[in-house]
Design an enzyme around this catalytic site. Structure first.
Site, short mmCIF file in Angstrom:
data_model
loop_
_atom_site.label_atom_id
_atom_site.label_comp_id
_atom_site.label_asym_id
_atom_site.label_seq_id
_atom_site.Cartn_x
_atom_site.Cartn_y
_atom_site.Cartn_z
N ALA A 125 0.80 -1.23 0.00
CA ALA A 125 0.00 0.00 0.00
C ALA A 125 0.83 1.27 0.00
O ALA A 125 0.27 2.36 -0.04
CB ALA A 125 -0.91 -0.01 1.22
N ASN A 193 0.42 -3.96 7.82
CA ASN A 193 1.48 -4.54 6.99
C ASN A 193 2.50 -3.48 6.62
O ASN A 193 3.68 -3.76 6.45
CB ASN A 193 0.87 -5.11 5.71
CG ASN A 193 0.05 -6.34 6.00
OD1 ASN A 193 0.60 -7.39 6.25
ND2 ASN A 193 -1.27 -6.20 5.99
N HIS A 223 -1.35 6.99 5.33
CA HIS A 223 -0.10 6.64 6.02
C HIS A 223 0.84 7.84 5.95
O HIS A 223 1.25 8.24 4.85
CB HIS A 223 0.57 5.44 5.35
CG HIS A 223 -0.31 4.22 5.30
ND1 HIS A 223 -0.65 3.51 6.42
CD2 HIS A 223 -0.92 3.62 4.27
CE1 HIS A 223 -1.44 2.50 6.08
NE2 HIS A 223 -1.61 2.54 4.77
N1 LIG Z 1 1.44 -5.27 2.16
C1 LIG Z 1 0.42 -4.43 2.24
O1 LIG Z 1 0.58 -3.20 2.16
C2 LIG Z 1 -0.98 -4.98 2.43
C3 LIG Z 1 -2.06 -4.14 2.18
C4 LIG Z 1 -3.35 -4.67 2.35
C5 LIG Z 1 -3.53 -6.00 2.77
N2 LIG Z 1 -2.44 -6.77 3.03
C6 LIG Z 1 -2.59 -8.17 3.47
O2 LIG Z 1 -2.89 -8.98 2.36
C7 LIG Z 1 -3.65 -10.12 2.77
C8 LIG Z 1 -4.89 -10.27 1.89
O3 LIG Z 1 -5.71 -9.12 2.01
P1 LIG Z 1 -7.19 -9.10 1.38
O4 LIG Z 1 -7.72 -7.74 1.62
O5 LIG Z 1 -7.16 -9.66 0.00
O6 LIG Z 1 -7.94 -10.15 2.36
P2 LIG Z 1 -9.35 -10.85 2.15
O7 LIG Z 1 -9.87 -11.10 3.53
O8 LIG Z 1 -10.20 -10.09 1.21
O9 LIG Z 1 -9.00 -12.26 1.48
C9 LIG Z 1 -8.29 -13.27 2.14
C10 LIG Z 1 -8.24 -14.50 1.25
O10 LIG Z 1 -7.37 -15.45 1.87
C11 LIG Z 1 -8.01 -16.73 1.90
N3 LIG Z 1 -7.51 -17.46 3.08
C12 LIG Z 1 -7.56 -17.09 4.37
N4 LIG Z 1 -6.97 -18.02 5.15
C13 LIG Z 1 -6.54 -19.00 4.32
C14 LIG Z 1 -5.87 -20.23 4.51
N5 LIG Z 1 -5.50 -20.65 5.73
N6 LIG Z 1 -5.58 -20.98 3.42
C15 LIG Z 1 -5.95 -20.58 2.17
N7 LIG Z 1 -6.58 -19.40 1.94
C16 LIG Z 1 -6.88 -18.64 2.99
C17 LIG Z 1 -9.50 -16.44 1.99
O11 LIG Z 1 -10.22 -17.56 1.52
C18 LIG Z 1 -9.60 -15.21 1.08
O12 LIG Z 1 -9.70 -15.65 -0.25
C19 LIG Z 1 -3.98 -9.89 4.25
O13 LIG Z 1 -3.07 -10.63 5.05
C20 LIG Z 1 -3.74 -8.40 4.44
O14 LIG Z 1 -3.37 -8.08 5.77
C21 LIG Z 1 -1.19 -6.30 2.83
#
Ligand SMILES: NC(=O)c1ccc[n+]([C@@H]2O[C@H](COP(=O)([O-])OP(=O)(O)OC[C@H]3O[C@@H](n4cnc5c(N)ncnc54)[C@H](O)[C@@H]3O)[C@@H](O)[C@H]2O)c1
Length: 272
Positions: A125, A193, A223
């Protein structure tokens, strides 16, 4: 620019980020990269993409993009052993777990888990990570201060006091947390994150301090990053629109992942 080979991409997750990445790959948004498999608790539906188990994912692709959270990432690691599949991590907050970090990065030549694939982190992000990493090479970094402001309604957590939960439903701007990056990741695992990414770039988790603020009028995830380093002083303000599917996630994150896949697939002309 002609790609040399096609990179086979597998997605771990099919949520706000991964489904956007998946649909974009299917529409040809990244020349030289194709979506070949998805592993997630939910199904990608009728898109013609194999929905596979964790064990099959590394066998199907060259690059796994993790966007499923720390538990899923941790469960994937044993399945990476003994093959060359590379990994792009989006749930960077997971790296606050020292054991997990060691498994992924203990030895670049031969990973502790027995795999020989490489591990990349998504910029996710935020931006400005290039200058932070350069400043860390230049010399001392004195501090990295992150203030994350999000709409109050997305910050409520089970550990909060009743007073804080109540305050988050009022017109007030509320500071929900102030502490180190490692503590912030524990308190807001899905929301900070960014703190973890800054800590990884600065090379020291203890340098990064974090404030998390709830603003009932906020329409963006903001941020503010202030870096004080021997190399110079840097300030960034990043104000992202939230994803419609998951308001805790900034909509641009999926596109940062696509940018990462594009660099991975054919690096010509990219900023390094
Ligand atoms: N790096 C960054 O700046 C940043 C920014 C936003 C989100 N994120 C992270 O990215 C990740 C995904 O975010 P999102 O908004 O797409 O989340 P989301 O909740 O929309 O989707 C999560 C997905 O992961 C799957 N999932 C969850 N646990 C699982 C498991 N044990 N095995 C297999 N699949 C599993 C779910 O079925 C779903 O498809 C999160 O961990 C979030 O914190 C990082």
């Amino acid at each position: 620019m002609k790609p040399r080979t096609t990179v086979r991409v597998g997605l771990l997750g099919w949520g706000a980020i991964a489904s956007q990445v998946g649909r974009s790959l299917l529409s040809g948004a990244v020349p030289g990269a194709e979506l070949v498999a998805v592993s997630a608790l939910n199904s990608p539906g009728d898109l013609g993409i194999p929905h596979v188990g964790l064990a099959e994912l590394p066998l199907a692709c060259d690059l796994i993009v993790e966007a499923a959270g720390p538990v899923a990432l941790s469960s994937l690691i044993p399945h990476l052993a003994g093959n060359n599949t590379d990994l792009l991590i989006v749930s960077v907050g997971a790296l606050s777990d020292a054991e997990l970090f060691k498994k992924l990065f203990a030895s670049p030549a031969s990973n502790a888990d027995g795999s020989s694939g490489r591990t990349f982190l998504s910029s996710g992000a935020i931006g400005g990570l290039d200058i932070l990493a350069a400043a860390a090479r230049f010399g001392t970094i004195s501090s990295v201060q992150l203030t994350t402001t999000k709409p109050s309604r997305v910050l409520e957590r089970p550990w909060m006091t009743p007073d804080m939960i109540r305050a988050l439903t009022t017109e007030e701007v509320v500071e929900c947390f102030s502490g180190t990056a490692a503590q912030a990741v524990e308190k807001f695992p899905e929301s900070v994150n960014v703190a973890a990414t800054l800590a990884c770039c600065a090379g020291d988790w203890n340098l990064v301090t974090v404030r998390v603020v709830g603003d009932p009028t906020a329409t963006r995830n903001v941020h503010n990053i202030v870096i004080d380093a021997q190399a110079g002083n840097y300030r960034f303000e990043i104000a992202n629109h939230p994803s419609l599917e998951n308001p805790k996630t900034s909509a641009v994150t999926a596109f940062a992942v696509l940018q990462g896949i594009s660099r991975y697939a054919h690096g010509n002309g990219v900023i390094l």
